[in-house]
Scaffold this active site. Sequence first.
Site, PDB file in Angstrom:
ATOM      1  N   LYS A  49       0.891  -1.141   0.049  1.00 42.23           N
ATOM      2  CA  LYS A  49      -0.010  -0.036   0.011  1.00 42.23           C
ATOM      3  C   LYS A  49       0.934   1.257  -0.093  1.00 42.23           C
ATOM      4  CE  LYS A  49      -3.967  -2.381   1.919  1.00 42.23           C
ATOM      5  NZ  LYS A  49      -4.502  -2.930   3.295  1.00 42.23           N
ATOM      6  N   GLN A  93      -4.653  -1.684   9.340  1.00 44.44           N
ATOM      7  CA  GLN A  93      -4.810  -3.059   8.843  1.00 44.44           C
ATOM      8  C   GLN A  93      -5.169  -4.177   9.789  1.00 44.44           C
ATOM      9  OE1 GLN A  93      -3.307  -3.478   5.704  1.00 44.44           O
ATOM     10  NE2 GLN A  93      -4.188  -5.747   5.973  1.00 44.44           N
ATOM     11  N   ASP A 116     -11.468   2.720   3.975  1.00 45.92           N
ATOM     12  CA  ASP A 116     -11.775   1.519   3.657  1.00 45.92           C
ATOM     13  C   ASP A 116     -13.177   1.132   3.603  1.00 45.92           C
ATOM     14  OD1 ASP A 116      -9.964  -0.553   3.429  1.00 45.92           O
ATOM     15  OD2 ASP A 116      -9.187  -0.690   5.586  1.00 45.92           O
TER      16      ASP A 116
END
Length: 282
Positions: A49, A93, A116
């Site tokens: 990422k 994460q 997200d």
Amino acid sequence: MAKLIDGKAISAQIREELSDKIKTMDKKPGLAVVIVGEDQASKVYVRNKHKACEEVGIYSKVFELPEETTQEQLLALIDELNADSAIHGILVQLPLPRHISADAVIERIRPDKDVDAFHAVNVGHIVLGDPLFLPCTPAGCMELLSRSGIDVAGKECVVVGRSNIVGKPMAMLLLHANATVTICHSRTADLAGVTRRADILVSAVGKAGFITADMVKDGAVVIDVGMNRNSEGKLCGDVAFDEVAEKASYITPVPGGVGPMTITMLLRNTITAAENFAAANK
Ligand code: NDP
């Protein structure tokens, strides 16, 4: 034989578009990625990422916290990032260590920085068809379909898997695109009978070789979200690729299908967050 949907190529094309867009922005979009603990797969995702951000011109800051970080410490960092005007997107994460509630952490992220799209506010917007951000993996699947010229309107779509991260939002995006959608899960009776009805079949189960040719209609489009290791330790999807490719009209490979698109959609969401921030602070 099915045509391959090349997620790597489509992803590279979108990243170029995003990079061009960033060059026109007054302020660089910023993404904070937080990882807690030593999960090796998570570390690889975070590294990827970060690299993807740098490549398109997004400022990215990675916070690597030790396993023993408390929930309070993590929430305090989220509060800091929520208030940081250089950071437009925050991603924590998953999975988190057992002693930290992922729900509590996700709910602490400002919805307008929740790139997200996991926060309940964002999930609500997605269900209402008025999303602030699109959930990354399902949005990536939708892009693969549209950029391959596959119209989902009026199609019979079957999603196998009902997780909050993939299955449910995937079904919602297909529904908003006017597909007729069925969601299957581990309690579905006659799974193969349902999947054989699909014009478009999306598998998000997490089991190698799970979708076999007898579960697929001739000419179906097959999108494989699964990321698994086979008995030789090789990365593979949910779909028994060779036999299903004989029957399908289009198919995504693993690796090189949905995977690269997920990060690309994260980049896109971070840019959206930065644009929204700029518009709100004019
Ligand atoms: P979850 O484990 O949260 O969900 C799996 C789903 O599959 C559940 O809804 C489960 O049903 C269903 N399922 C399990 N066994 C069966 C069965 N025998 N028949 C029918 N349904 C079944 O996984 P995720 O949604 O998080 O991820 C799914 C896969 O996608 C994984 O391989 C993951 O690694 C991958 N993934 C890939 C991404 C990418 O970027 N390519 C991003 C995110 C995930 P039930 O609810 O009844 O238990």
